[in-house]
Write a protein that holds these residues in place. Sequence first.
Motif, PDB file in Angstrom:
ATOM      1  N   LEU A 194       0.852  -1.180   0.000  1.00 25.82           N
ATOM      2  CA  LEU A 194       0.000   0.000   0.000  1.00 25.82           C
ATOM      3  C   LEU A 194       0.889   1.232   0.000  1.00 25.82           C
ATOM      4  O   LEU A 194       1.633   1.481   0.965  1.00 25.82           O
ATOM      5  CB  LEU A 194      -0.922   0.016   1.216  1.00 25.82           C
ATOM      6  N   TYR A 195       0.820   2.005  -1.058  1.00 25.01           N
ATOM      7  CA  TYR A 195       1.632   3.221  -1.136  1.00 25.01           C
ATOM      8  C   TYR A 195       1.263   4.164   0.003  1.00 25.01           C
ATOM      9  O   TYR A 195       0.098   4.491   0.223  1.00 25.01           O
ATOM     10  CB  TYR A 195       1.417   3.923  -2.474  1.00 25.01           C
ATOM     11  N   GLY A 196       2.271   4.599   0.767  1.00 30.00           N
ATOM     12  CA  GLY A 196       2.037   5.481   1.896  1.00 30.00           C
ATOM     13  C   GLY A 196       1.629   4.769   3.160  1.00 30.00           C
ATOM     14  O   GLY A 196       1.478   5.396   4.212  1.00 30.00           O
ATOM     15  N   GLY A 197       1.440   3.451   3.081  1.00 28.59           N
ATOM     16  CA  GLY A 197       1.037   2.686   4.261  1.00 28.59           C
ATOM     17  C   GLY A 197       2.141   2.627   5.302  1.00 28.59           C
ATOM     18  O   GLY A 197       3.306   2.392   4.985  1.00 28.59           O
ATOM     19  N   GLY A 198       1.797   2.839   6.571  1.00 25.63           N
ATOM     20  CA  GLY A 198       2.767   2.775   7.645  1.00 25.63           C
ATOM     21  C   GLY A 198       3.400   4.100   7.991  1.00 25.63           C
ATOM     22  O   GLY A 198       4.394   4.144   8.722  1.00 25.63           O
ATOM     23  N   HIS A 199       2.844   5.203   7.486  1.00 20.14           N
ATOM     24  CA  HIS A 199       3.442   6.514   7.718  1.00 20.14           C
ATOM     25  C   HIS A 199       2.518   7.439   8.505  1.00 20.14           C
ATOM     26  O   HIS A 199       2.540   8.654   8.320  1.00 20.14           O
ATOM     27  CB  HIS A 199       3.836   7.152   6.380  1.00 20.14           C
ATOM     28  N   ALA A 239       8.235  -4.873   1.051  1.00 21.99           N
ATOM     29  CA  ALA A 239       6.972  -4.554   0.392  1.00 21.99           C
ATOM     30  C   ALA A 239       7.350  -3.868  -0.920  1.00 21.99           C
ATOM     31  O   ALA A 239       7.745  -2.703  -0.917  1.00 21.99           O
ATOM     32  CB  ALA A 239       6.126  -3.635   1.272  1.00 21.99           C
ATOM     33  N   PRO A 240       7.297  -4.575  -2.061  1.00 23.06           N
ATOM     34  CA  PRO A 240       7.958  -4.086  -3.280  1.00 23.06           C
ATOM     35  C   PRO A 240       7.293  -2.899  -3.957  1.00 23.06           C
ATOM     36  O   PRO A 240       7.858  -1.820  -4.043  1.00 23.06           O
ATOM     37  CB  PRO A 240       7.960  -5.310  -4.200  1.00 23.06           C
ATOM     38  N   THR A 241       6.049  -3.088  -4.434  1.00 19.36           N
ATOM     39  CA  THR A 241       5.413  -2.023  -5.213  1.00 19.36           C
ATOM     40  C   THR A 241       3.940  -2.324  -5.368  1.00 19.36           C
ATOM     41  O   THR A 241       3.475  -3.427  -5.018  1.00 19.36           O
ATOM     42  CB  THR A 241       6.074  -1.878  -6.600  1.00 19.36           C
ATOM     43  N   THR A 242       3.192  -1.385  -5.890  1.00 18.29           N
ATOM     44  CA  THR A 242       1.754  -1.553  -6.087  1.00 18.29           C
ATOM     45  C   THR A 242       1.477  -2.795  -6.929  1.00 18.29           C
ATOM     46  O   THR A 242       2.129  -3.036  -7.939  1.00 18.29           O
ATOM     47  CB  THR A 242       1.169  -0.314  -6.783  1.00 18.29           C
ATOM     48  N   GLY A 243       0.501  -3.591  -6.490  1.00 20.60           N
ATOM     49  CA  GLY A 243       0.140  -4.805  -7.203  1.00 20.60           C
ATOM     50  C   GLY A 243       0.863  -6.039  -6.727  1.00 20.60           C
ATOM     51  O   GLY A 243       0.581  -7.143  -7.208  1.00 20.60           O
TER      52      GLY A 243
END
Length: 448
Positions: free
Chosen positions: A97-102, A188-192
Amino acid sequence: MPPRIAANDGALLRLVQCLGRGISAATVTAILLTTVAGPTAASTPAGSAIRTSSATAAAVGRVTATPTAMAAAVATGRLTRLAAQAVAQTGMGIPYLYGGGHGARPAPLRSRVDCSGFVRELYAYAFGVDIGGGSGDSMIRLSGQFSRTTRPVPGDVVLLGNGGAGPAYHAGIYLGIAPNGQPAMAAAPTTGQNIKIQQWMSWAGRDTMGYWHYRGATVADSGSVTPVAAPLAVRGHFDGVVPRRTGSVVTGFIVRGWAYDRRNPAAAAPVSISMDGVGISSFAAGSVLRPDVNRIFGIGGVHGFAIGFSVPAGRHQVCLTARAAGTASQPLGLGCRPVNTYTATRGVFDGVAGGRHLLRVRGWALDPRDTVHGNRVTVSIDGRPSAILSATSARPDVNRALGVAGAHGFGVPIAATPGRHAVCAVSLPRVAGSIAQSLGCRAVVVLA
């Protein structure tokens, strides 16, 4: 989604056992135990989410280590525990998840996060600290909380940047050296994609900025790291397989990759090809210069390969195995790839016209493996087979466009009831090794 642990516990243990200088299976088992029994206050920060289930408890109950031994493994090393938790999450199907954990605080365990959010989550879990949100640069390289090291241990942070220079574009948790000689990390590599194990390919080796060790860690925090398997005498990688074609027909494949003998890099490592479990060929990995491999591992010589081979029609599994040159050393499996030499027939359903109690379909079809003779086409009306046609009418436009000879057109009337219908056509194979191809469907109105 399948049960988070029960469906994957065996795969996780096998995955860790393949890491040459990684984390012991007992240690990962201990992490799975904390998922069931609950962590100690010292091992997990407030607010971490530990989900439990009967499936998880059953999974842990099937392992051979005793609860005492597992608890001892948990207690002996925070970096070890961190790395093992990272490995465990690679088998849980957790999406990036982009931005997840921030957010204001680190995300709970097993949350959807991005690469630096994943690192932040795990350090909160193992050390009870918040290393801060942001990028790998602000959290790791420039924060003063980590020091760069040339002797990483599992649990340290890996940063990647374009050409090995900052700013960092990716971060992960270092896990150790796999038997093929490549470092591995959980990330966690990238979207998808899901959180997964990533091994060094050319891109990672070229872009590795280095390793960072948490300043708050002690020697005891790596105390549970034990060798599981000594690195093999040969290193290598199966980069991929590409089809070799004659026209549109697949007649074989080319396998690409690299391999070298760690004890004698100047010698070409022997590589064997097997198909469906049966050996079909062998060669020396020394036909393609791989400067990326030489740079990553600090060696010279030619260690790449791009070897072609023929394959009978059908679907097959192709595997590569490398050995050290001139010895009977333990082989290194470079991996397997599926290949498919079936050729789909070709054609176009040009259209359908309705008349009184009939319809007329038009188009062309051919089998790429036999372009001289006419093909057959099945026609269905409203999902029910209605006719089998021979594509034997002259279509000079098709011959000219495809550079073939013969007659490949069809255009015949078919009896049909009045009303609106859906008409579909399928081009059938003429010879072995070809497969049918749908030509699509058209709507038509038949008059009374």
